[in-house]
Design a protein around this motif. Structure first.
Motif, PDB file in Angstrom:
ATOM      1  N   LEU A 224      32.338  31.295  43.069  1.00  0.00           N
ATOM      2  CA  LEU A 224      31.994  31.945  41.799  1.00  0.00           C
ATOM      3  C   LEU A 224      32.220  33.455  41.822  1.00  0.00           C
ATOM      4  N   SER A 225      32.846  33.962  42.846  1.00  0.00           N
ATOM      5  CA  SER A 225      33.122  35.401  42.889  1.00  0.00           C
ATOM      6  C   SER A 225      34.610  35.621  43.113  1.00  0.00           C
TER       7      SER A 225
ATOM      8  N   GLY B 137      35.283  35.823  38.337  1.00  0.00           N
ATOM      9  CA  GLY B 137      34.185  34.942  38.687  1.00  0.00           C
ATOM     10  C   GLY B 137      32.846  35.557  38.338  1.00  0.00           C
TER      11      GLY B 137
ATOM     12  N   GLY C   9      32.544  31.950  34.957  1.00  0.00           N
ATOM     13  CA  GLY C   9      33.618  32.931  34.961  1.00  0.00           C
ATOM     14  C   GLY C   9      34.034  33.324  33.559  1.00  0.00           C
TER      15      GLY C   9
END
Length: 284
Positions: A59-60, A72, A168
């Motif tokens: 998620l990053s 993200g 995102g």
């Protein structure tokens, strides 16, 4: 002040996080915590459970996906503003992110967390709205895409459903010929915007061919200045730009608080929009 009592869970997968949030309507997702924790301390929020997203994989990061930039949700503000993919493909986002609070908060706060918090005084919602960004949300039923114009519903309220997590943001690349600027008026360098303006301008043959403008803190959600966008089409830089920007606050419902009254915010919107448009268009 001490926060009210709550349960705390730290899931290891996105599926587990969605289940935890769906199981309790009063649960809150915790990312960087720079917006949520002050609300907890002031007892302006009373979640029964905090679902910490910090360990969720994937998620990053910032990614170039051809026609758009994907950011993200757990990417920090500092990472966003420094990423070459953002500064080249979505420079307005980099400009707005660089004005968020101070370096300490930018190193901890997350891009997705700021959007999900949906504070109309925040800098990022207006920039995403001006660029027609798309929010990607995930749940047990899969992913769905939400246009920015439909994502911000009311003050601190979004269209995320129960059990959904913002994973995102897709930001379209506008291509050649566009200029960008984020103009912000605030009391101190670290404070929220009293009014902010996110502007993207495309020039052709010496005139403005197209403009996209969104306002910060001019209503319960970020506001698109449609009247000014229309008035700017085909206008050459000069007095006509100023006249077009007089319509910047049309349709807005600016709040009244300790820092500014609605009339003052409308005045700021007109002045700041003129500055932002001229700068984005490359005019001194």
């Amino acid at each position: 002040m001490i926060p009210a009592q709550f349960d705390y869970v730290r899931p290891e997968s996105l599926a587990d996080a969605c289940r935890e949030l769906a199981s309790d309507e009063d649960a809150k997702a915790l990312a960087g915590g720079q917006s949520l924790l002050p609300l907890l301390r002031l007892r302006l929020a009373y979640p029964s459970k905090l679902v910490d997203l910090g360990r969720l994989p994937g998620l990053s990061g910032v990614h170039d996906r051809g026609d758009h930039v994907f950011i993200g949700a757990l990417t920090t503000h500092d990472e966003v503003m420094r990423a070459p993919v953002v500064t080249s493909g979505a420079p307005l986002v980099a400009l707005a992110t660089a004005t968020v609070a101070d370096p300490a908060i930018r190193h901890r706060g997350t891009f997705g967390g700021s959007l999900a918090h949906a504070d109309p005084a925040g800098d990022l919602p207006a920039a995403i709205l001006a660029l027609d960004g798309v929010i990607v949300a995930a749940s047990a039923q899969g992913e769905r895409e939400i246009p920015a114009a439909e994502f911000f519903v009311d003050y601190l309220e979004t269209s995320l459903r129960a059990g959904e997590i913002l994973v995102g943001v897709k930001i379209p690349k506008l291509g050649e010929g566009w200029g960008f600027h984020y103009e912000k008026f605030h009391r101190t360098a670290q404070s929220w915007a009293i009014v902010g303006v996110a502007a993207a301008v495309r020039r052709s043959n010496g005139a403005i061919a197209e403009a996209r403008i969104a306002l910060t803190n001019m209503g319960p959600t970020p506001v698109r200045a449609r009247a000014t966008e229309t008035a700017l089409q085909g206008v050459e830089l000069g007095d006509q730009v100023r006249q077009a920007c007089e319509e910047a606050a049309a349709g807005a419902s600016p709040p009244a608080d300790l820092h500014a009254q609605p009339d003052y915010r409308r005045h700021l919107a007109r002045v700041l929009t003129h500055r932002a448009v001229r700068t984005a268009a490359g005019s001194p």
